[in-house]
Design a protein around this motif. Structure first.
Motif, PDB file in Angstrom:
ATOM      1  N   VAL A 148       0.839  -1.204   0.000  1.00 60.02           N
ATOM      2  CA  VAL A 148       0.000   0.000   0.000  1.00 60.02           C
ATOM      3  C   VAL A 148       0.871   1.250   0.000  1.00 60.02           C
ATOM      4  O   VAL A 148       0.616   2.204  -0.748  1.00 60.02           O
ATOM      5  N   ILE A 149       1.920   1.250   0.791  1.00 63.94           N
ATOM      6  CA  ILE A 149       2.814   2.409   0.851  1.00 63.94           C
ATOM      7  C   ILE A 149       3.550   2.594  -0.472  1.00 63.94           C
ATOM      8  O   ILE A 149       3.591   3.700  -1.031  1.00 63.94           O
ATOM      9  N   VAL A 150       4.128   1.515  -0.997  1.00 62.82           N
ATOM     10  CA  VAL A 150       4.890   1.611  -2.247  1.00 62.82           C
ATOM     11  C   VAL A 150       3.980   1.985  -3.416  1.00 62.82           C
ATOM     12  O   VAL A 150       4.325   2.839  -4.234  1.00 62.82           O
ATOM     13  N   ALA A 151       2.806   1.364  -3.499  1.00 64.73           N
ATOM     14  CA  ALA A 151       1.873   1.696  -4.580  1.00 64.73           C
ATOM     15  C   ALA A 151       1.393   3.134  -4.458  1.00 64.73           C
ATOM     16  O   ALA A 151       1.232   3.830  -5.466  1.00 64.73           O
ATOM     17  N   GLY A 152       1.180   3.597  -3.241  1.00 56.56           N
ATOM     18  CA  GLY A 152       0.795   4.996  -3.042  1.00 56.56           C
ATOM     19  C   GLY A 152       1.861   5.958  -3.508  1.00 56.56           C
ATOM     20  O   GLY A 152       1.567   6.986  -4.137  1.00 56.56           O
ATOM     21  N   VAL A 153       3.112   5.653  -3.228  1.00 54.78           N
ATOM     22  CA  VAL A 153       4.216   6.506  -3.684  1.00 54.78           C
ATOM     23  C   VAL A 153       4.297   6.501  -5.206  1.00 54.78           C
ATOM     24  O   VAL A 153       4.503   7.545  -5.836  1.00 54.78           O
ATOM     25  N   ILE A 154       4.098   5.349  -5.816  1.00 53.98           N
ATOM     26  CA  ILE A 154       4.160   5.255  -7.275  1.00 53.98           C
ATOM     27  C   ILE A 154       2.993   6.012  -7.914  1.00 53.98           C
ATOM     28  O   ILE A 154       3.172   6.772  -8.866  1.00 53.98           O
ATOM     29  N   LEU A 155       1.789   5.809  -7.391  1.00 54.36           N
ATOM     30  CA  LEU A 155       0.606   6.420  -7.999  1.00 54.36           C
ATOM     31  C   LEU A 155       0.552   7.937  -7.804  1.00 54.36           C
ATOM     32  O   LEU A 155       0.072   8.655  -8.671  1.00 54.36           O
ATOM     33  N   THR A 156       1.025   8.421  -6.664  1.00 52.41           N
ATOM     34  CA  THR A 156       1.023   9.869  -6.430  1.00 52.41           C
ATOM     35  C   THR A 156       2.244  10.547  -7.029  1.00 52.41           C
ATOM     36  O   THR A 156       2.341  11.769  -6.993  1.00 52.41           O
ATOM     37  N   GLU A 157       3.163   9.765  -7.571  1.00 54.63           N
ATOM     38  CA  GLU A 157       4.404  10.252  -8.168  1.00 54.63           C
ATOM     39  C   GLU A 157       5.209  11.120  -7.200  1.00 54.63           C
ATOM     40  O   GLU A 157       5.798  12.122  -7.578  1.00 54.63           O
ATOM     41  N   THR A 158       5.209  10.719  -5.943  1.00 59.65           N
ATOM     42  CA  THR A 158       6.026  11.392  -4.936  1.00 59.65           C
ATOM     43  C   THR A 158       7.502  11.237  -5.278  1.00 59.65           C
ATOM     44  O   THR A 158       8.280  12.176  -5.145  1.00 59.65           O
ATOM     45  N   VAL A 159       7.879  10.064  -5.709  1.00 61.13           N
ATOM     46  CA  VAL A 159       9.236   9.777  -6.160  1.00 61.13           C
ATOM     47  C   VAL A 159       9.121   9.245  -7.584  1.00 61.13           C
ATOM     48  O   VAL A 159       8.362   8.320  -7.845  1.00 61.13           O
ATOM     49  N   THR A 160       9.866   9.826  -8.495  1.00 60.73           N
ATOM     50  CA  THR A 160       9.844   9.393  -9.892  1.00 60.73           C
ATOM     51  C   THR A 160      11.245   8.995 -10.331  1.00 60.73           C
ATOM     52  O   THR A 160      12.217   9.167  -9.590  1.00 60.73           O
ATOM     53  N   VAL A 161      11.338   8.509 -11.556  1.00 57.06           N
ATOM     54  CA  VAL A 161      12.637   8.117 -12.102  1.00 57.06           C
ATOM     55  C   VAL A 161      13.530   9.347 -12.245  1.00 57.06           C
ATOM     56  O   VAL A 161      14.746   9.275 -12.044  1.00 57.06           O
ATOM     57  N   ARG A 162      12.946  10.478 -12.541  1.00 60.46           N
ATOM     58  CA  ARG A 162      13.732  11.708 -12.698  1.00 60.46           C
ATOM     59  C   ARG A 162      14.421  12.125 -11.404  1.00 60.46           C
ATOM     60  O   ARG A 162      15.427  12.828 -11.430  1.00 60.46           O
ATOM     61  N   ASP A 163      13.904  11.717 -10.272  1.00 64.59           N
ATOM     62  CA  ASP A 163      14.542  12.030  -8.993  1.00 64.59           C
ATOM     63  C   ASP A 163      15.866  11.289  -8.831  1.00 64.59           C
ATOM     64  O   ASP A 163      16.710  11.703  -8.036  1.00 64.59           O
ATOM     65  N   PHE A 164      16.051  10.213  -9.570  1.00 65.83           N
ATOM     66  CA  PHE A 164      17.283   9.432  -9.499  1.00 65.83           C
ATOM     67  C   PHE A 164      18.209   9.690 -10.679  1.00 65.83           C
ATOM     68  O   PHE A 164      19.205   9.002 -10.838  1.00 65.83           O
ATOM     69  N   ASP A 165      17.886  10.669 -11.513  1.00 63.76           N
ATOM     70  CA  ASP A 165      18.686  10.993 -12.703  1.00 63.76           C
ATOM     71  C   ASP A 165      19.788  11.964 -12.306  1.00 63.76           C
ATOM     72  O   ASP A 165      19.694  13.165 -12.533  1.00 63.76           O
ATOM     73  N   PHE A 166      20.851  11.433 -11.735  1.00 63.25           N
ATOM     74  CA  PHE A 166      21.945  12.271 -11.258  1.00 63.25           C
ATOM     75  C   PHE A 166      22.840  12.750 -12.394  1.00 63.25           C
ATOM     76  O   PHE A 166      23.546  13.739 -12.247  1.00 63.25           O
ATOM     77  N   MET A 167      22.832  12.062 -13.526  1.00 61.08           N
ATOM     78  CA  MET A 167      23.687  12.416 -14.662  1.00 61.08           C
ATOM     79  C   MET A 167      22.979  13.349 -15.640  1.00 61.08           C
ATOM     80  O   MET A 167      23.596  13.799 -16.591  1.00 61.08           O
ATOM     81  N   GLY A 168      21.701  13.613 -15.454  1.00 56.72           N
ATOM     82  CA  GLY A 168      20.971  14.506 -16.329  1.00 56.72           C
ATOM     83  C   GLY A 168      20.642  13.899 -17.682  1.00 56.72           C
ATOM     84  O   GLY A 168      20.466  14.623 -18.666  1.00 56.72           O
ATOM     85  N   ARG A 169      20.531  12.609 -17.780  1.00 57.75           N
ATOM     86  CA  ARG A 169      20.276  11.942 -19.054  1.00 57.75           C
ATOM     87  C   ARG A 169      18.822  12.045 -19.487  1.00 57.75           C
ATOM     88  O   ARG A 169      18.505  11.824 -20.643  1.00 57.75           O
ATOM     89  N   LEU A 170      17.909  12.352 -18.602  1.00 60.91           N
ATOM     90  CA  LEU A 170      16.498  12.426 -18.947  1.00 60.91           C
ATOM     91  C   LEU A 170      16.037  13.850 -19.223  1.00 60.91           C
ATOM     92  O   LEU A 170      14.853  14.091 -19.388  1.00 60.91           O
ATOM     93  N   ASP A 171      16.970  14.815 -19.279  1.00 60.59           N
ATOM     94  CA  ASP A 171      16.589  16.219 -19.469  1.00 60.59           C
ATOM     95  C   ASP A 171      15.921  16.445 -20.818  1.00 60.59           C
ATOM     96  O   ASP A 171      14.962  17.212 -20.908  1.00 60.59           O
ATOM     97  N   GLY A 172      16.357  15.794 -21.865  1.00 59.71           N
ATOM     98  CA  GLY A 172      15.797  16.020 -23.189  1.00 59.71           C
ATOM     99  C   GLY A 172      14.582  15.168 -23.488  1.00 59.71           C
ATOM    100  O   GLY A 172      13.963  15.309 -24.531  1.00 59.71           O
ATOM    101  N   ILE A 173      14.193  14.305 -22.569  1.00 56.87           N
ATOM    102  CA  ILE A 173      13.073  13.403 -22.788  1.00 56.87           C
ATOM    103  C   ILE A 173      11.848  13.974 -22.102  1.00 56.87           C
ATOM    104  O   ILE A 173      11.866  14.339 -20.931  1.00 56.87           O
ATOM    105  N   GLU A 174      10.747  14.040 -22.859  1.00 60.14           N
ATOM    106  CA  GLU A 174       9.512  14.603 -22.317  1.00 60.14           C
ATOM    107  C   GLU A 174       8.824  13.580 -21.406  1.00 60.14           C
ATOM    108  O   GLU A 174       8.717  12.406 -21.729  1.00 60.14           O
ATOM    109  N   ALA A 175       8.324  14.045 -20.255  1.00 61.38           N
ATOM    110  CA  ALA A 175       7.609  13.165 -19.326  1.00 61.38           C
ATOM    111  C   ALA A 175       6.196  12.920 -19.824  1.00 61.38           C
ATOM    112  O   ALA A 175       5.602  13.758 -20.476  1.00 61.38           O
TER     113      ALA A 175
END
Length: 93
Positions: free
Chosen positions: A65-92
């Motif tokens: 329930v906690i993990v699904a809630g975080v995923i569904l509310t987008e509290t944490v996304t893949v972009r939060d882990f993009d430390f190298m900036g590789r997703l900057d040119g990709i549209e969400a």
């Protein structure tokens, strides 16, 4: 998250919790001094599998329930882990 993703997420969490719960309160035959011939001393004497499966299901549902809630509310996304900036040119989406 679709229903298949939710079920797979629950299954992964359930197995992870199960492998954590499995050795809890384990009494071996060697500790109890009742070794059955043909089995090692480290074999469980009374595993209480039904109780462990119930505990695993309860704990994993709460974690799911906690993990699904975080995923569904987008509290944490893949972009939060993009430390190298590789997703900057990709549209969400």
């Amino acid at each position: 998250m679709g229903i298949t993703s939710a079920l797979v997420l629950f299954a992964v969490i359930w197995w992870m919790v199960f492998f954590v719960v499995l050795p809890l309160r384990l009494r071996t035959q060697g500790e109890d001094g009742e070794v059955v011939p043909g089995t090692p001393e480290g074999a469980p004497n009374n595993l209480n599998m039904r109780r462990k499966v119930r505990m695993t299901t309860l704990w994993s549902f709460g974690i799911w329930v906690i993990v699904a809630g975080v995923i569904l509310t987008e509290t944490v996304t893949v972009r939060d882990f993009d430390f190298m900036g590789r997703l900057d040119g990709i549209e969400a989406r």
